[in-house]
Design a protein around this motif. Structure first.
Motif, PDB file in Angstrom:
ATOM      1  N   VAL A  39      11.530  38.269 -14.520  1.00 39.09           N
ATOM      2  CA  VAL A  39      11.098  36.942 -14.084  1.00 39.09           C
ATOM      3  C   VAL A  39      10.828  36.917 -12.588  1.00 39.09           C
ATOM      4  O   VAL A  39       9.880  36.285 -12.116  1.00 39.09           O
ATOM      5  N   THR A  40      11.653  37.619 -11.827  1.00 39.75           N
ATOM      6  CA  THR A  40      11.509  37.617 -10.374  1.00 39.75           C
ATOM      7  C   THR A  40      10.163  38.186  -9.944  1.00 39.75           C
ATOM      8  O   THR A  40       9.509  37.654  -9.042  1.00 39.75           O
ATOM      9  N   ARG A  41       9.731  39.246 -10.603  1.00 35.72           N
ATOM     10  CA  ARG A  41       8.509  39.955 -10.190  1.00 35.72           C
ATOM     11  C   ARG A  41       7.319  39.713 -11.107  1.00 35.72           C
ATOM     12  O   ARG A  41       6.243  40.284 -10.906  1.00 35.72           O
ATOM     13  N   ASP A  62      17.665  40.650  -9.574  1.00 35.61           N
ATOM     14  CA  ASP A  62      16.477  40.164 -10.270  1.00 35.61           C
ATOM     15  C   ASP A  62      16.880  39.422 -11.540  1.00 35.61           C
ATOM     16  O   ASP A  62      17.802  39.833 -12.255  1.00 35.61           O
ATOM     17  N   LEU A  63      16.184  38.344 -11.814  1.00 31.96           N
ATOM     18  CA  LEU A  63      16.381  37.601 -13.058  1.00 31.96           C
ATOM     19  C   LEU A  63      15.440  38.168 -14.108  1.00 31.96           C
ATOM     20  O   LEU A  63      14.240  38.336 -13.861  1.00 31.96           O
ATOM     21  N   ASP A 244       1.391  32.927 -14.833  1.00 35.29           N
ATOM     22  CA  ASP A 244       2.453  33.656 -15.537  1.00 35.29           C
ATOM     23  C   ASP A 244       3.802  32.975 -15.351  1.00 35.29           C
ATOM     24  O   ASP A 244       4.624  32.950 -16.282  1.00 35.29           O
ATOM     25  N   TYR A 245       4.043  32.434 -14.170  1.00 36.22           N
ATOM     26  CA  TYR A 245       5.306  31.727 -13.930  1.00 36.22           C
ATOM     27  C   TYR A 245       5.360  30.435 -14.743  1.00 36.22           C
ATOM     28  O   TYR A 245       6.389  30.114 -15.358  1.00 36.22           O
ATOM     29  N   CYS A 246       4.264  29.717 -14.768  1.00 33.70           N
ATOM     30  CA  CYS A 246       4.220  28.482 -15.559  1.00 33.70           C
ATOM     31  C   CYS A 246       4.438  28.777 -17.037  1.00 33.70           C
ATOM     32  O   CYS A 246       5.074  28.001 -17.749  1.00 33.70           O
ATOM     33  N   VAL A 261      15.568  29.971 -14.524  1.00 31.18           N
ATOM     34  CA  VAL A 261      14.255  30.303 -13.957  1.00 31.18           C
ATOM     35  C   VAL A 261      13.971  29.430 -12.730  1.00 31.18           C
ATOM     36  O   VAL A 261      13.526  29.913 -11.682  1.00 31.18           O
ATOM     37  N   ILE A 262      14.252  28.139 -12.845  1.00 32.97           N
ATOM     38  CA  ILE A 262      13.968  27.215 -11.736  1.00 32.97           C
ATOM     39  C   ILE A 262      14.882  27.480 -10.549  1.00 32.97           C
ATOM     40  O   ILE A 262      14.423  27.604  -9.404  1.00 32.97           O
TER      41      ILE A 262
END
Length: 279
Positions: A39-41, A62-63, A244-246, A261-262
């Motif tokens: 998720v981080t990258r 990293d998440l 991708d984040y959305c 995530v938030i």
């Protein structure tokens, strides 16, 4: 197709090759596709490809998520959750009992830089079913959902926020695109930063040509905002420009995963210097 997700944080030793090989072996037992998602990258690789996962550049803090899809997804999730809980820092979910590696993400945590914020805040989540949405007319969507957001953020006096939220929407729609709307206000009446997330089970229009939304993420900030508040929320707003984040926010349905995530994104400006937080 059954889908399950496991959310976790990589520990201090990173992901050594033996853990990746063990993950590959466990994933191979089931009729399911297991994907490791950083998720981080904002990158991912199939669990059957340990070398590919190593190329993602996963680092401590990293998440990540394991995305599991297939007829055996539920059984695979049970087995892989136990593996993740033993080898990484498992993000607490409502369906799992507490364990020694569980991590709650509602409050800032200085001991865990992945979720550290130099200020206190709360993230609330709520779901709205298709049946509830169908009970209202399209023109009344904001009239129903804005009050609900304000009640989540200030149950004692939701009207205090509602008028400001409505005034903000009259200026321009807060739809960000990629199925996300970001109602936000700043006021001297607000004492503490907070966020409220509403998951919509079907898309609704939010008065914008950027398309319908399935996630409402409301942000409230005290005025004048402190520098850490601005840094955190500016970083989050910029992340919403990444499709991708959305997608991560709209595809996740587990409340604790959404919060993770938030909050992880809000904390990114402070992860390098979490021992000496900015004021």
């Amino acid at each position: 197709m059954i889908e399950r997700r496991i959310t976790f944080i990589i520990g201090d030793e990173g992901i050594p090759s033996w853990k990746l090989n063990q993950l590959k072996i466990l994933a191979g037992y089931f009729r399911a596709v297991v994907v490791m998602q950083n998720v981080t990258r904002l990158c991912q690789a199939n669990a059957e490809q340990p070398v590919r996962i190593m190329s993602l550049g996963c680092m401590p803090g990293d998440l990540c998520q394991l995305l599991i899809e297939g007829s055996d997804a539920e059984l695979a999730c049970m087995v892989l959750t136990d593996f993740v809980a033993e080898q990484f820092l498992l993000v607490k979910t409502s369906g799992k009992k507490k364990n020694r590696n569980a991590c709650s993400v509602v409050r800032s945590d200085k001991a865990n830089s992945a979720f550290y914020l130099p200020f206190e805040m709360v993230i609330l989540t709520q779901a709205v079913s298709a049946e509830q949405i169908n009970l209202i007319q399209a023109s009344d969507v904001k009239e129903m959902l804005l009050p609900r957001l304000c009640e989540m953020l200030n149950p004692d006096n939701p009207a205090l926020l509602l008028e400001m939220m409505q005034e903000r929407e009259q200026i321009s729609s807060t739809c960000m695109g990629n199925e996300i709307a970001l109602p936000h206000i700043m006021s001297v009446e607000i004492k503490q930063p907070a966020m409220a997330v509403i998951q919509l089970s079907q898309p609704v229009e939010w008065g914008s040509n950027r398309g319908p939304v399935t996630r409402l993420i409301a942000m409230v900030l005290p005025a004048p905002a402190r520098r850490p508040h601005i840094e955190a929320f500016a970083h989050f707003s910029q992340a919403l420009l990444e499709p991708d984040y959305c997608r991560l926010l709209t595809e996740n349905t587990e409340p604790e995963a959404i919060k993770a995530v938030i909050l992880h994104t809000l904390s990114r400006p402070f992860t390098v210097s979490c021992d000496t937080p900015k004021e």
